[in-house]
Enzyme design. Structure first.
Site, short mmCIF file in Angstrom:
data_model
loop_
_atom_site.label_atom_id
_atom_site.label_comp_id
_atom_site.label_asym_id
_atom_site.label_seq_id
_atom_site.Cartn_x
_atom_site.Cartn_y
_atom_site.Cartn_z
CG ASP A 167 5.36 3.97 1.87
OD1 ASP A 167 5.26 4.58 2.96
OD2 ASP A 167 4.40 3.82 1.09
CG PHE B 271 -1.87 1.22 1.17
CD1 PHE B 271 -3.12 1.10 0.57
CD2 PHE B 271 -1.51 2.47 1.67
CE1 PHE B 271 -3.99 2.18 0.47
CE2 PHE B 271 -2.36 3.56 1.58
CZ PHE B 271 -3.60 3.41 0.98
CB THR C 275 0.32 26.35 -4.07
OG1 THR C 275 -0.16 26.49 -5.41
CG2 THR C 275 0.03 27.65 -3.32
CE LYS D 96 -0.91 5.52 7.74
NZ LYS D 96 -2.31 5.42 8.12
#
Lengths: 492, 492
Positions: free
Chosen positions: A319, A213, A375, A350
């Protein structure tokens, strides 16, 4: 604290007291006002919660809502709901609350003039960062940078952190193929990029693993392989996936077959790197596949993966969105790998309460400005919360603490698994702090029943119950948790 | 306020006073402590700024940094830097500061107990929203929901807001094709989705326009067509693009040829809907193409686009990330279109200081939970800032105010363009509040020189200077701005 159990792990709508014979570890809570035990007064959600959910549903999809929380009454490891229930929370907002609800040190940071300033004067960090942005980074996010990685690109959530890392990988790879950062784009590249066509749009990929994931935006979702419900109907890039080793537990009893599974996985990675029609610019991997069901691999696997990616000049991205920030008993889970040569990028979110990716050197900065830009490029307010989290982790030595508490909890769960082997299968995460999971044949029922006993706990993959407590989980919470689990399985 | 001009629009490192003969509109500033005029003491960035940028660059790519800001000293429409310079800011963090720096009402919201709670107890909004989440939405984000759109999906930035809207469009379209929300996925769909292949991965597209900007993640970047530097080397979906009408200005002098350009664009849209090999699930359009150079189209164009998308059952998404929240003299720029039938979704970010998309009805909710989901799904802290922004906009009637000030400014710029036609080409944005732009043959030099006169201003597209002031811009600021612009072009 065991002396005065005010209320306790009760089932359904009756508040029951825990028998005096239950012995809890007598550690002192990090939170003076934390309750001694869960309180369950109503079904969860209760009448107040149900009413509010129904009102919310008029404007906001609530089908995934477990219950509404009263965060003003939540404290430490306990989450409150609007019906007076107080649950021990070992799910922690999908593994994202690091140092407890209403942590006093965080509250102080949140009330500071610097925070108010950051909230009301949000900068475009790429163009007009505040004078103190360097200091905020250096005293916060970068203080915990993984070994060997000195730069950061800040973002807002795990998905975009991962996608930004992918973009950096594609840019880096094409730069190499082009002959270096000083080689200009061709007219054909420039023109074709505007039409989403080669050669301007790179014909490259990110290699990820099955059951991985990595997020749910279009690029990250193309590397996510956890569940069909995440992917159905969404266009995806034709990127390659390798089998993640499906280890057998306990690891020490299946050494040889696990070694073979890992080698088969590495062989598949090598084959895909050599043969996939869109060559991988990077391999993306979680230290522990988290959403996919808490799938582990050995340090040797990751060491070999590092060697393999180096061999083919493919970047390795770790990750650490779910595994990072202490939960495995190391600040970064990839520290367990004992690499000599660090991953090229490490992504986080997280428990950091903000997001981004670390990288080593300016060689991973694109050759020109504005190629990696947006931005806001993060949020200084959230970066300051992370700084306060780091301070709190240091003050309470929470990484070492979590390693210890994890060992304590794992041993108790081993005992429970021996007693109820049909309910606790493939217990895993030994030596990985509190990053522990097991398979439960009645998993969804297990999770629902847990709330009746005042425990908020989550699942992952097809059948895993995953523990994702805060770093402030202590031995006495483990006792309550393990007692509660026994009650849950007895009730199933 | 014109009475006591403390310091003024000076060039380079000398602080010069504005001649007493310069007459400024005598409106009273919304910010009592706002300066009367810019102060320029050093080159920008000055010595302090340069030193801090060089330190920041060790850990954070600073090649796109214009200057560092001192946000504690910035006030209202003025941005301060660490060298004592104070610029009139008509760029406003790339169009994202709505109600002035250090706005007192926002500061009050930022210091509230509810805000502190939101900062330190960040929920996973899809699973465990706070009891007051419905109230925060209803008293904030939803209070300004575009007509006809009652639901919101909250996000973190414009890019992910757009991608979430795309996902909703793909899910909706496949649901229709499948025969309705109750038709289950086939085994083949489920299996193929995990391999990123059809039929599970939809063979559909999003149709966008040339010179559009919709973000820089993988899906949004596939619809962005502004500049090659945004797209080079990044894999992209093979999605279709239609020509955006290239109108000639002033609009009233080119009615017939502009009408033809718009019809040609609509014909191209229809052709692509009918023929593109990956059928569009949605058409994505900005009310004014902003990053792409401030390209306008008429209300009739958008009305016809609405009719066309309805005809083919293709969703219409208005990307109001840059145009939304008052700057065009309407709260939402698409209100200028006078549609009977609203866009299916409207995305927002920037001046909202948070992000997400609005949609009409539960028919755009996916048929199952967790299809549109992520850990945080927005940030209540930022949603509360937006609520305070809305309160401030209402208190000062800033949308109507901006419509008036925009007319005032546009008239002055028309005069300036008559005087210096070689520097102010294609002036556009009449009747669109302060959302004004013009083309400048020496654009980059114009922008750099502006800082020397104490004006922070941005560009877009190949040659546009774009005005993106806050909603608190007043007539006297316009005077300073227009005077400054005259000085700039004289210095070019």
């Amino acid at each position: 604290m065991a002396a005065a159990i005010r209320s306790a792990v009760g089932r359904c709508s009756v508040t029951t007291a825990i028998p005096a014979t239950v012995r809890y570890a007598s550690t002192k809570s990090f939170f003076p006002s934390e309750p001694d035990a869960p309180t369950v007064k109503t079904a969860i959600p209760g009448p107040n919660g149900k009413k509010a959910i129904s009102e919310l549903d008029q404007v906001f999809d609530t089908r995934s809502v477990n219950f509404l929380s009263d965060y003003s009454k939540s404290i430490g490891n306990y989450i409150a709901d609007p019906d007076g229930n107080m649950m021990l929370d070992v799910y922690a907002q999908i593994a994202s609350i690091p140092v407890g609800y209403n942590n006093a040190h965080l509250a102080k940071a949140a009330a500071s003039p610097q925070m108010i300033n950051a909230l009301i004067n949000r900068p475009a960090l790429g163009n007009f960062p505040s004078s103190d942005w360097g200091e905020i980074l250096k005293t916060g996010i970068l203080k915990v940078a993984p070994k060997g990685l000195s730069n950061v690109f800040t973002a807002l959530a795990g998905s975009d952190a991962n996608e930004l890392a992918y973009k950096a990988a594609f840019i880096y790879r094409r730069q190499l193929e082009r002959g270096g950062p000083d080689v200009e784009f061709t007219e054909e590249e420039i023109a074709s990029s505007m039409n989403n066509q080669a050669p301007g749009s790179a014909q490259l990929s990110i290699l990820s693993f099955k059951t991985a994931f990595h997020g749910r935006l279009f690029g990250s979702l193309s590397t996510t392989r956890s569940k069909p419900i995440h992917k159905l109907d969404i266009p995806a890039f034709d990127w390659p996936q390798a089998t993640f080793p499906q280890l057998k537990y306990p690891l020490e009893e299946h050494v040889e077959e696990n070694r073979k599974a890992e080698q088969a996985s590495l062989d598949e990675v090598e084959h895909l790197i050599q043969n996939w029609h869109l060559p991988p610019a990077a391999v993306m991997v979680e230290p522990i596949q988290s959403e996919g069901g808490d799938n582990h691999a050995s340090p040797e696997f990751f060491q070999k993966l590092r060697t393999l990616t180096r061999k083919y000049n493919v970047l390795l991205i770790a990750d650490e969105v779910q595994t990072g920030i202490g939960a495995t008993g190391k600040f970064w889970a990839h520290e367990h790998w004992n690499l000599q040569d660090p991953p090229d990028m490490v992504t986080f979110s997280k428990k950091a309460q903000t997001a981004g990716y670390y990288y080593a050197s300016q060689s991973l900065r694109p050759n020109k400005a504005y190629r990696q830009f947006n931005t806001w490029m993060g949020d200084p307010a959230r970066a300051m919360i992370f700084r306060a989290i780091i301070e709190e982790i240091e003050r309470l030595d929470l990484v070492n603490h979590t390693a210890r508490v994890g060992d304590y909890l794992f041993a108790k769960l081993e005992d429970l698994a021996k007693k109820y082997p049909e309910h606790f299968k493939n217990l895993r995460g030994k030596g990985q702090g509190t990053f522990i999971a097991f398979d439960s044949p009645k998993r969804d029922q297990f999770l629902a029943t847990a709330k009746e006993f005042g425990i908020n706990i989550g699942g992952s993959g097809a059948s895993a119950v995953r523990l994702r407590p805060m770093l402030t989980l202590q031995e006495h919470h483990c006792d309550i948790l393990v007692d509660g689990m026994e009650k849950i399985v007895k009730a199933l």
